[in-house]
Scaffold this motif. Sequence first.
Motif, PDB file in Angstrom:
ATOM      1  N   LEU A  37      23.296   7.570 -11.592  1.00 11.67           N
ATOM      2  CA  LEU A  37      23.003   6.657 -10.494  1.00 11.67           C
ATOM      3  C   LEU A  37      24.254   5.921 -10.049  1.00 11.67           C
ATOM      4  N   LEU A  38      25.044   5.454 -11.042  1.00 13.94           N
ATOM      5  CA  LEU A  38      26.278   4.742 -10.687  1.00 13.94           C
ATOM      6  C   LEU A  38      27.258   5.664  -9.950  1.00 13.94           C
ATOM      7  N   MET A  39      27.330   6.921 -10.386  1.00 14.92           N
ATOM      8  CA  MET A  39      28.217   7.873  -9.698  1.00 14.92           C
ATOM      9  C   MET A  39      27.750   8.121  -8.270  1.00 14.92           C
ATOM     10  N   LEU A  40      26.454   8.242  -8.070  1.00 18.21           N
ATOM     11  CA  LEU A  40      25.921   8.456  -6.727  1.00 18.21           C
ATOM     12  C   LEU A  40      26.260   7.289  -5.815  1.00 18.21           C
ATOM     13  N   LEU A  41      26.147   6.060  -6.349  1.00 21.62           N
ATOM     14  CA  LEU A  41      26.439   4.885  -5.523  1.00 21.62           C
ATOM     15  C   LEU A  41      27.893   4.855  -5.077  1.00 21.62           C
ATOM     16  N   THR A  42      28.795   5.383  -5.918  1.00 20.42           N
ATOM     17  CA  THR A  42      30.218   5.435  -5.505  1.00 20.42           C
ATOM     18  C   THR A  42      30.455   6.467  -4.405  1.00 20.42           C
ATOM     19  N   LEU A  43      29.536   7.437  -4.256  1.00 18.07           N
ATOM     20  CA  LEU A  43      29.690   8.493  -3.243  1.00 18.07           C
ATOM     21  C   LEU A  43      29.023   8.159  -1.919  1.00 18.07           C
ATOM     22  N   VAL A  44      28.236   7.098  -1.880  1.00 14.21           N
ATOM     23  CA  VAL A  44      27.513   6.743  -0.666  1.00 14.21           C
ATOM     24  C   VAL A  44      28.496   6.557   0.503  1.00 14.21           C
ATOM     25  N   GLY A  45      28.166   7.132   1.628  1.00 16.11           N
ATOM     26  CA  GLY A  45      29.013   7.048   2.822  1.00 16.11           C
ATOM     27  C   GLY A  45      29.840   8.294   3.069  1.00 16.11           C
ATOM     28  N   GLN A  46      29.983   9.163   2.079  1.00 15.51           N
ATOM     29  CA  GLN A  46      30.749  10.394   2.271  1.00 15.51           C
ATOM     30  C   GLN A  46      29.937  11.404   3.081  1.00 15.51           C
ATOM     31  N   THR A  47      30.634  12.179   3.889  1.00 19.89           N
ATOM     32  CA  THR A  47      30.012  13.267   4.651  1.00 19.89           C
ATOM     33  C   THR A  47      30.785  14.550   4.388  1.00 19.89           C
ATOM     34  N   CYS A  48      30.207  15.667   4.761  1.00 16.40           N
ATOM     35  CA  CYS A  48      30.867  16.957   4.504  1.00 16.40           C
ATOM     36  C   CYS A  48      31.674  17.446   5.694  1.00 16.40           C
ATOM     37  N   ASP A  49      31.862  16.642   6.712  1.00 14.73           N
ATOM     38  CA  ASP A  49      32.662  17.055   7.855  1.00 14.73           C
ATOM     39  C   ASP A  49      34.145  17.048   7.481  1.00 14.73           C
TER      40      ASP A  49
END
Length: 641
Positions: A629-641
């Motif tokens: 969960l903590l790792m996911l929160l650090t990734l929030v906002g990233q996109t694959c473009d």
Amino acid sequence: MVLFRHHIPWLCVLVALQVSAIQAQVFQNAAPELGITQTNWNGTYGAAVSTADWNNDGWPDLTLGSSDGTLRSWVNDQNGGFDLVTLPWQMTSEVKAIVWIDLDNDGDDDLFVQEANGKCGLFRNDGLTFADMTNAFGLGSGLPQEFTEAAGVSFGDMDNDGDLDLHLCRYLEFPMTETPADRNVLLRNEGNFVFTNVSTSSGIDIHLRLSFQSIWWDHNGDGWQDIFVINDKNGANALFQNQGNGTFIDVAPDYNMDLVMDCMSASLGDMNQDGLQDLFHTNTHFGGDGLGSKLLVQGPSLGFEELSANHGLNFDRFCWGALWMDVDNDTDLDLFVTEHDFLSPYGENFLYENHGPEASFVFEPFGTEVYDTDYLNSHVVASADFDRNGWIDFVMHNIGNHVVRIWMNSGFDNGNQSIGIALEGTLSNRPAIGSQIDLVTESTVQSRIVHAGENYLSQENELELFGLRNQTPQEVMVHWPSGLQERFLATTHALTPMAQHVLLEGHSPCPQSEVEHVVCSSPASLNLGPEVLSPFEVHWQNETGQSMEVNNDFQWEPSMGDLVMYATWNGVTTCSVMHHMVFEPMPGDFDLNGAIGTSDVLPLLSEISCIEACASDLNEDGAVGIGDLLMLLTLVGQTCD
């Protein structure tokens, strides 16, 4: 077949030329360094020359006729020299035609030979071995063998059936009696190396004239190849217009092409860059009106006007083969002319510079710093970029004890570049004979016709070398004999200067046969270009064969799998592109929307405490917990473009 290694590296030749170039001409004769000493000792009016790349390795070869002995070819060794190949033909008289041409559309060039006495032969190329097809299957090829006096030949597709037909010139100088064998011949290709003589039914043999050479091209743009024949002495030149039904009509008078002269070259080229083909004819100083060579400039109505004086080409000498080529890569065609007067031998050959549109396309000889004074008994000339340095070279065949000249172009110090274009037919005949190539740059359009047999007793290399000056190729438009007209955009097809490019018929919509797309969301918005230009239609299928509608903002989903684009023309599929789809979603993008946000938290929370085959195990520790969960929160906002 006997193969002799004659390994003289191009590096050695170039070093030798550079040493001599200290004093220096742009063109240097490389024949001595290459050890090519062919003569035409007992020749009369010249022997054939071909610069076709008959082993299809992308490097021009050289095949030279003579008046006796074994026919020989020098195969360009792309590693640095020439290999001497003895061909399966024993000459009994002066060889007037050597044409390498893919008659069975199998990808290699077959060999046709015609001698001055009318003897001719046909050999199938089976990968550097040759099968004599002149009398194949016990039935014969249909090639005439009657004793006569013969000259040049040319191939073209008279009936648009995709195989190449053959026109033979007869030159009966002192007829005691007349026979059908003494008239020009048209042979229809029936396939499998068999020809039918249609000379009479087609109307080709209506004249008994001293014909030196013929060329095919669609003069009136009606989609049917016409045949132009040049004649010596008192017989007018003839333009046989193809009626589209197996017959031809001589319409030369309608277009001011029926000149009466000692016509020794049918040199076709767009010398004034107006998109229309012009004709240069060599002459003697006493033939016709006695005023020398003729330049026929084509007008919008397709008729020709004699304008040699306007362009500085009205010289009055005893000349033979002539050749258009852009030797200085400045986009306009220059002209080489051979000379041999039997009563005054050792004539001077000239290389004429085209001064281009700034000077109304006036010609004058290049200076000796380009091409030195050259006195020879010369008859036949053909060109090719033998060393592939982007500058056109040429070979000159002589008679008597005058050894062949191979004039290598070391390049002009003008910063100009070139581009090489070759064609391969798929709907038309494979060598694409009869095609028109239009090279478009920012300010010019250069137009060339693809021949097999042209000028005077010669065959040019298959690659058309276009000078660019300092311009950039924009596109190449090809008018194929099939009727297809297609555009190859330079950016799409990587048509770069100082390189050679082979364009396949019907393949302009398919610059690549396979494309890979890495996709990280579902659905994914894709532009599957490039844009397919008219006249093609496009059809798409998924990997199960289901038809699909694909536009510029196509939404792809993993269930569709790979996609295939088919390009069609007149209901025929000409090419296809396989689009391989690789689906690689980002770690943490559980809802596959291409972005990591709060919508991905709930799928992870639903797997908390999962300890086996967990889709939300971001830290790969074998279970889903607070660390994920903590790792996911650090990734929030990233996109694959």
